[in-house]
Design a protein around this motif. Structure first.
Motif, PDB file in Angstrom:
ATOM      1  N   VAL A 122       0.828  -1.202   0.000  1.00  0.00           N
ATOM      2  CA  VAL A 122       0.000   0.000   0.000  1.00  0.00           C
ATOM      3  C   VAL A 122       0.865   1.255   0.000  1.00  0.00           C
ATOM      4  O   VAL A 122       0.574   2.220  -0.728  1.00  0.00           O
ATOM      5  N   ILE A 123       1.929   1.282   0.765  1.00  0.00           N
ATOM      6  CA  ILE A 123       2.819   2.452   0.745  1.00  0.00           C
ATOM      7  C   ILE A 123       3.426   2.613  -0.646  1.00  0.00           C
ATOM      8  O   ILE A 123       3.522   3.723  -1.178  1.00  0.00           O
ATOM      9  N   THR A 124       3.800   1.501  -1.258  1.00  0.00           N
ATOM     10  CA  THR A 124       4.310   1.530  -2.629  1.00  0.00           C
ATOM     11  C   THR A 124       3.248   2.088  -3.574  1.00  0.00           C
ATOM     12  O   THR A 124       3.545   2.906  -4.457  1.00  0.00           O
ATOM     13  N   LYS A 125       1.994   1.674  -3.399  1.00  0.00           N
ATOM     14  CA  LYS A 125       0.889   2.172  -4.228  1.00  0.00           C
ATOM     15  C   LYS A 125       0.737   3.683  -4.071  1.00  0.00           C
ATOM     16  O   LYS A 125       0.573   4.403  -5.068  1.00  0.00           O
ATOM     17  N   LEU A 126       0.800   4.178  -2.841  1.00  0.00           N
ATOM     18  CA  LEU A 126       0.676   5.620  -2.621  1.00  0.00           C
ATOM     19  C   LEU A 126       1.787   6.376  -3.332  1.00  0.00           C
ATOM     20  O   LEU A 126       1.552   7.441  -3.917  1.00  0.00           O
ATOM     21  N   CYS A 127       2.990   5.827  -3.305  1.00  0.00           N
ATOM     22  CA  CYS A 127       4.115   6.459  -4.012  1.00  0.00           C
ATOM     23  C   CYS A 127       3.841   6.524  -5.513  1.00  0.00           C
ATOM     24  O   CYS A 127       4.125   7.530  -6.166  1.00  0.00           O
ATOM     25  N   LYS A 128       3.285   5.466  -6.071  1.00  0.00           N
ATOM     26  CA  LYS A 128       2.999   5.412  -7.511  1.00  0.00           C
ATOM     27  C   LYS A 128       1.851   6.355  -7.899  1.00  0.00           C
ATOM     28  O   LYS A 128       1.810   6.859  -9.024  1.00  0.00           O
ATOM     29  N   LEU A 129       0.921   6.586  -6.982  1.00  0.00           N
ATOM     30  CA  LEU A 129      -0.206   7.478  -7.264  1.00  0.00           C
ATOM     31  C   LEU A 129       0.168   8.955  -7.150  1.00  0.00           C
ATOM     32  O   LEU A 129      -0.598   9.818  -7.569  1.00  0.00           O
ATOM     33  N   LEU A 130       1.338   9.234  -6.603  1.00  0.00           N
ATOM     34  CA  LEU A 130       1.771  10.619  -6.382  1.00  0.00           C
ATOM     35  C   LEU A 130       2.376  11.196  -7.665  1.00  0.00           C
ATOM     36  O   LEU A 130       3.232  10.577  -8.292  1.00  0.00           O
ATOM     37  N   ALA A 131       1.904  12.376  -8.043  1.00  0.00           N
ATOM     38  CA  ALA A 131       2.455  13.068  -9.209  1.00  0.00           C
ATOM     39  C   ALA A 131       3.863  13.577  -8.894  1.00  0.00           C
ATOM     40  O   ALA A 131       4.220  13.780  -7.726  1.00  0.00           O
ATOM     41  N   LYS A 132       4.651  13.777  -9.928  1.00  0.00           N
ATOM     42  CA  LYS A 132       5.990  14.335  -9.742  1.00  0.00           C
ATOM     43  C   LYS A 132       5.893  15.698  -9.069  1.00  0.00           C
ATOM     44  O   LYS A 132       5.072  16.538  -9.453  1.00  0.00           O
ATOM     45  N   GLY A 133       6.684  15.889  -8.033  1.00  0.00           N
ATOM     46  CA  GLY A 133       6.632  17.120  -7.258  1.00  0.00           C
ATOM     47  C   GLY A 133       5.541  17.124  -6.201  1.00  0.00           C
ATOM     48  O   GLY A 133       5.425  18.077  -5.441  1.00  0.00           O
ATOM     49  N   GLY A 134       4.755  16.051  -6.143  1.00  0.00           N
ATOM     50  CA  GLY A 134       3.663  15.969  -5.177  1.00  0.00           C
ATOM     51  C   GLY A 134       4.142  15.679  -3.769  1.00  0.00           C
ATOM     52  O   GLY A 134       5.304  15.307  -3.547  1.00  0.00           O
ATOM     53  N   ILE A 135       3.237  15.834  -2.833  1.00  0.00           N
ATOM     54  CA  ILE A 135       3.540  15.646  -1.408  1.00  0.00           C
ATOM     55  C   ILE A 135       2.721  14.483  -0.856  1.00  0.00           C
ATOM     56  O   ILE A 135       1.523  14.381  -1.098  1.00  0.00           O
ATOM     57  N   LEU A 136       3.385  13.640  -0.086  1.00  0.00           N
ATOM     58  CA  LEU A 136       2.754  12.523   0.623  1.00  0.00           C
ATOM     59  C   LEU A 136       2.979  12.717   2.117  1.00  0.00           C
ATOM     60  O   LEU A 136       4.109  12.947   2.552  1.00  0.00           O
ATOM     61  N   ILE A 137       1.899  12.639   2.905  1.00  0.00           N
ATOM     62  CA  ILE A 137       2.008  12.645   4.363  1.00  0.00           C
ATOM     63  C   ILE A 137       1.171  11.491   4.890  1.00  0.00           C
ATOM     64  O   ILE A 137       0.029  11.294   4.465  1.00  0.00           O
ATOM     65  N   TYR A 138       1.765  10.701   5.776  1.00  0.00           N
ATOM     66  CA  TYR A 138       0.999   9.620   6.401  1.00  0.00           C
ATOM     67  C   TYR A 138       1.579   9.295   7.765  1.00  0.00           C
ATOM     68  O   TYR A 138       2.698   9.702   8.098  1.00  0.00           O
ATOM     69  N   THR A 139       0.790   8.577   8.559  1.00  0.00           N
ATOM     70  CA  THR A 139       1.187   8.212   9.910  1.00  0.00           C
ATOM     71  C   THR A 139       1.370   6.705  10.016  1.00  0.00           C
ATOM     72  O   THR A 139       0.765   5.938   9.264  1.00  0.00           O
ATOM     73  N   PHE A 140       2.207   6.302  10.959  1.00  0.00           N
ATOM     74  CA  PHE A 140       2.445   4.880  11.214  1.00  0.00           C
ATOM     75  C   PHE A 140       3.052   4.732  12.607  1.00  0.00           C
ATOM     76  O   PHE A 140       3.426   5.725  13.240  1.00  0.00           O
ATOM     77  N   GLY A 141       3.145   3.502  13.068  1.00  0.00           N
ATOM     78  CA  GLY A 141       3.746   3.235  14.371  1.00  0.00           C
ATOM     79  C   GLY A 141       5.248   2.999  14.241  1.00  0.00           C
ATOM     80  O   GLY A 141       5.697   2.425  13.254  1.00  0.00           O
TER      81      GLY A 141
END
Length: 197
Positions: A122-141
């Motif tokens: 799923v983290i890999t999927k989020l990276c692939k869905l992100l446009a170039k120059g885009g921002i990803l923020i997420y939480t985890f333990g």
């Protein structure tokens, strides 16, 4: 935890959740830090959108249109009622597919409910869905492994692959880490902000 089971658990507390969080400041400081790194984007993806509220209002103010995913049909109903100008769907991020790319993706306190074996995909999927120059923020333990906790008179499942593995996945998928913080220390709550190079 099976996503459909998780959805029914959140269905039961959706109204309470909405009332607690619609005007909450929880996570706003961290979210605004991530927004400050973003250029004027167009499309945002909210993974585990819940009932909507504070984060979507910030994005809307910045000119984003939002697609929200949640496994709880009651949460999706509330989010759709709160933000009719945006799109909310009852979907599991593990199996959801789209050709879209997003300028801003966030998963605040949501993907830690995924089965441990689904964390990396799923983290890999989020990276692939992100446009170039885009921002990803997420939480985890910050502790590796899985556990259950009792909350709101029910049992909820949590999992994490830990800090190092999360960072490695982001780097392997062409992202650069902009910020990482144990923001509720000594609780094992981590958030990270990354951008796609």
């Amino acid at each position: 935890m099976d996503p459909s089971l998780l959805g029914t658990k959140y269905d039961k507390i959706a109204k309470w959740w909405h009332d607690q969080h619609v005007d909450s400041s929880y996570g706003v400081r961290q979210f605004e830090r991530a927004i400050a790194f973003s250029n004027s984007g167009v499309k945002a993806l909210d993974v585990g959108c819940g009932a909507g509220g504070r984060f979507i209002r910030i994005l809307q103010h910045k000119g984003y249109t939002v697609t929200g995913l949640d496994v709880s049909k009651e949460m999706v109903k509330l989010a759709s009622a709160n933000h009719p100008e945006h799109k909310f769907v009852e979907q599991d991020i593990c199996t959801w597919e789209t050709e879209e790319k997003f300028d801003f993706i966030f998963a605040w306190d949501s993907i830690f409910h995924l089965p441990l074996a689904m964390q990396k995909p799923v983290i890999t999927k989020l990276c692939k869905l992100l446009a170039k120059g885009g921002i990803l923020i997420y939480t985890f333990g910050n502790a590796e492994g899985e556990h259950t906790d009792q909350w709101r008179n029910d049992i909820f499942y949590y999992s994490s692959i830990g800090i190092n593995e999360n960072i490695q996945i982001l780097i392997n998928n062409g992202l650069s880490i902009l910020h990482l913080e144990l923001d509720q220390y000594p609780e094992k709550h981590v958030y990270t902000i990354a951008t796609k190079l």
